[in-house]
Design an enzyme around this catalytic site. Sequence first.
Site, PDB file in Angstrom:
ATOM      1  N   MET A   2      12.291  24.030   1.960  1.00 22.02           N
ATOM      2  CA  MET A   2      11.544  23.179   1.025  1.00 22.02           C
ATOM      3  C   MET A   2      12.487  22.350   0.157  1.00 22.02           C
ATOM      4  O   MET A   2      12.234  21.166  -0.101  1.00 22.02           O
ATOM      5  CB  MET A   2      10.640  24.030   0.138  1.00 22.02           C
ATOM      6  CG  MET A   2       9.731  23.198  -0.754  1.00 22.02           C
ATOM      7  SD  MET A   2       8.760  24.187  -1.883  1.00 22.02           S
ATOM      8  CE  MET A   2       7.644  25.032  -0.778  1.00 22.02           C
TER       9      MET A   2
ATOM     10  N   LYS B 255       0.843  -1.201   0.000  1.00 22.95           N
ATOM     11  CA  LYS B 255       0.000   0.000   0.000  1.00 22.95           C
ATOM     12  C   LYS B 255       0.879   1.253   0.000  1.00 22.95           C
ATOM     13  O   LYS B 255       2.082   1.179   0.289  1.00 22.95           O
ATOM     14  CB  LYS B 255      -0.906  -0.024   1.233  1.00 22.95           C
ATOM     15  CG  LYS B 255      -0.156   0.015   2.557  1.00 22.95           C
ATOM     16  CD  LYS B 255      -1.078  -0.239   3.742  1.00 22.95           C
ATOM     17  CE  LYS B 255      -0.296  -0.237   5.047  1.00 22.95           C
ATOM     18  NZ  LYS B 255      -1.139  -0.635   6.185  1.00 22.95           N
TER      19      LYS B 255
ATOM     20  N   ARG C 127     -10.638   0.320  15.549  1.00 18.87           N
ATOM     21  CA  ARG C 127     -10.533   1.228  14.417  1.00 18.87           C
ATOM     22  C   ARG C 127     -11.441   0.699  13.312  1.00 18.87           C
ATOM     23  O   ARG C 127     -12.328   1.369  12.841  1.00 18.87           O
ATOM     24  CB  ARG C 127      -9.069   1.298  13.968  1.00 18.87           C
ATOM     25  CG  ARG C 127      -8.729   2.409  13.046  1.00 18.87           C
ATOM     26  CD  ARG C 127      -7.258   2.393  12.674  1.00 18.87           C
ATOM     27  NE  ARG C 127      -6.848   1.164  11.984  1.00 18.87           N
ATOM     28  CZ  ARG C 127      -5.663   0.984  11.430  1.00 18.87           C
ATOM     29  NH1 ARG C 127      -4.744   1.926  11.483  1.00 18.87           N
ATOM     30  NH2 ARG C 127      -5.367  -0.148  10.830  1.00 18.87           N
TER      31      ARG C 127
ATOM     32  N   TYR D 153      16.470  29.802   7.710  1.00 21.22           N
ATOM     33  CA  TYR D 153      15.276  30.583   8.066  1.00 21.22           C
ATOM     34  C   TYR D 153      15.148  30.724   9.577  1.00 21.22           C
ATOM     35  O   TYR D 153      15.341  29.750  10.318  1.00 21.22           O
ATOM     36  CB  TYR D 153      14.015  29.878   7.559  1.00 21.22           C
ATOM     37  CG  TYR D 153      13.795  29.969   6.068  1.00 21.22           C
ATOM     38  CD1 TYR D 153      13.646  31.212   5.451  1.00 21.22           C
ATOM     39  CD2 TYR D 153      13.708  28.817   5.305  1.00 21.22           C
ATOM     40  CE1 TYR D 153      13.412  31.290   4.075  1.00 21.22           C
ATOM     41  CE2 TYR D 153      13.479  28.889   3.944  1.00 21.22           C
ATOM     42  CZ  TYR D 153      13.333  30.125   3.324  1.00 21.22           C
ATOM     43  OH  TYR D 153      13.107  30.179   1.984  1.00 21.22           O
TER      44      TYR D 153
HETATM   45  C1  LIG Z   1      -0.405  -1.589   6.996  1.00 26.86           C
HETATM   46  C2  LIG Z   1      -1.019  -2.847   7.477  1.00 26.86           C
HETATM   47  C3  LIG Z   1      -0.254  -4.005   7.646  1.00 26.86           C
HETATM   48  C4  LIG Z   1       1.261  -4.007   7.545  1.00 26.86           C
HETATM   49  O1  LIG Z   1       1.807  -3.484   8.749  1.00 26.86           O
HETATM   50  P1  LIG Z   1       3.396  -3.383   8.930  1.00 26.86           P
HETATM   51  O2  LIG Z   1       3.575  -2.930  10.335  1.00 26.86           O
HETATM   52  O3  LIG Z   1       3.864  -2.385   7.938  1.00 26.86           O
HETATM   53  O4  LIG Z   1       3.917  -4.731   8.676  1.00 26.86           O
HETATM   54  C5  LIG Z   1      -0.899  -5.183   7.935  1.00 26.86           C
HETATM   55  N1  LIG Z   1      -2.245  -5.222   8.100  1.00 26.86           N
HETATM   56  C6  LIG Z   1      -3.014  -4.118   7.985  1.00 26.86           C
HETATM   57  C7  LIG Z   1      -4.482  -4.224   8.199  1.00 26.86           C
HETATM   58  C8  LIG Z   1      -2.427  -2.894   7.692  1.00 26.86           C
HETATM   59  O5  LIG Z   1      -3.191  -1.802   7.602  1.00 26.86           O
END
Ligand SMILES: *Cc1c(COP(=O)(O)O)cnc(C)c1O
Length: 360
Positions: free
Chosen positions: A304, A35, A131, A256
């Site tokens: 930046m 992802k 969540r 800055y």
């Molecule tokens: C992002 C995610 C993972 C992977 O987690 P890592 O700590 O990066 O291994 C696994 N399961 C779900 C539901 C996630 O959102």
Amino acid sequence: MSRPTQAVIDLAALRQNYALAQQLAPDSRNIPVIKANAYGHGAVAVARALEPEAPAFVVTCWEEALELRAAGIRLPMLVLGGIYHRDELPLAVEHNLWPMLENEGQIDILINAKMEKPIPLWLKVDTGMHRLGVAPEQAAALYRKLQASPNAAPGIVLATHFASADDLNNDLTRRQIQRLRDIARTLGAPTSLANSPALLAWRESLGDWNRPGYMLYGNSPFPHAHELGDRLIPVMSLQSEVVSLRTVAAGEAVGYGESWRATVASRIATIPVGYGDGYPRNAPSGTPVLVNGQRATLAGRVSMDLISVDVTGLGNIAIGSPVELWGKNLSVNEVAAAAGTIGYELLTRVPLRVPRVYQG
Ligand SMILES: *Cc1c(COP(=O)(O)O)cnc(C)c1O
């Protein structure tokens, strides 16, 4: 010619980290989480590198899945966000995407849809992170409801996600594992629990499917030393070069807001990387930067497009000296800690302006 700032991506290291996951969980199917553009590494390149070994991939949303399909990636993909709208279901059939369902509304969309053929499904249970996911008390009934639908392929996976698996002695993790296992046992359902820290440290969390993400990119998911976590090989090196050098007299400030002031005559190297490249703006003066292999420190505010680094007393520093912002020799976790965040965020936020250069 081109600006020297680039993210070098070591695909051989990526494959080795995945091989470690496979070695630690040989009885599971370990699905690489790619992802968020593979945590900033480039989802298409990462998918191509892991495709020969991986059983499937994990993405967050349909957009990510379809981008990978358009690039020719063929493996099934688990979509963590599940179904947002019933229009998405034909895409799931057409592209072999597996939605992770997490509430009753999504389950009803699936059950009420007219589908050409059943699709593989995952059902997420909220075992304590609070969540996403259905309540543990309702999970068995909802699972059976899905099982009875002609739209669901057999073998629906019962999944959960940990809140604190990076804490090695956490009681919530123990309870989360227990809750999911209890439900899975009554249903005879395949399971998926482990993220990276769980795969590395909680053997009892390994399921039919695991979902490692961060560890594949070669950085420890633990905030402390960990034997296995520390064996991972960083995949991304954010690199640049010194483009300007100056001596600043004692009493003069840099950058800055004049937030850093030289107490002695100081050698300041300027590096063409800034928050527009994903280098965190809230990294304070003193944050480590490797210049020609030596630890130097950030001096003044991150701009930046540029940072300034105090290289006073370091040898062999010239225009063109190589710089590592994070990578194999300077952990992204250390830079992140200095900036009050985690390595996950820094890797994910490297924008497209930074060219990815693939090796291995
Ligand atoms: C992002 C995610 C993972 C992977 O987690 P890592 O700590 O990066 O291994 C696994 N399961 C779900 C539901 C996630 O959102």
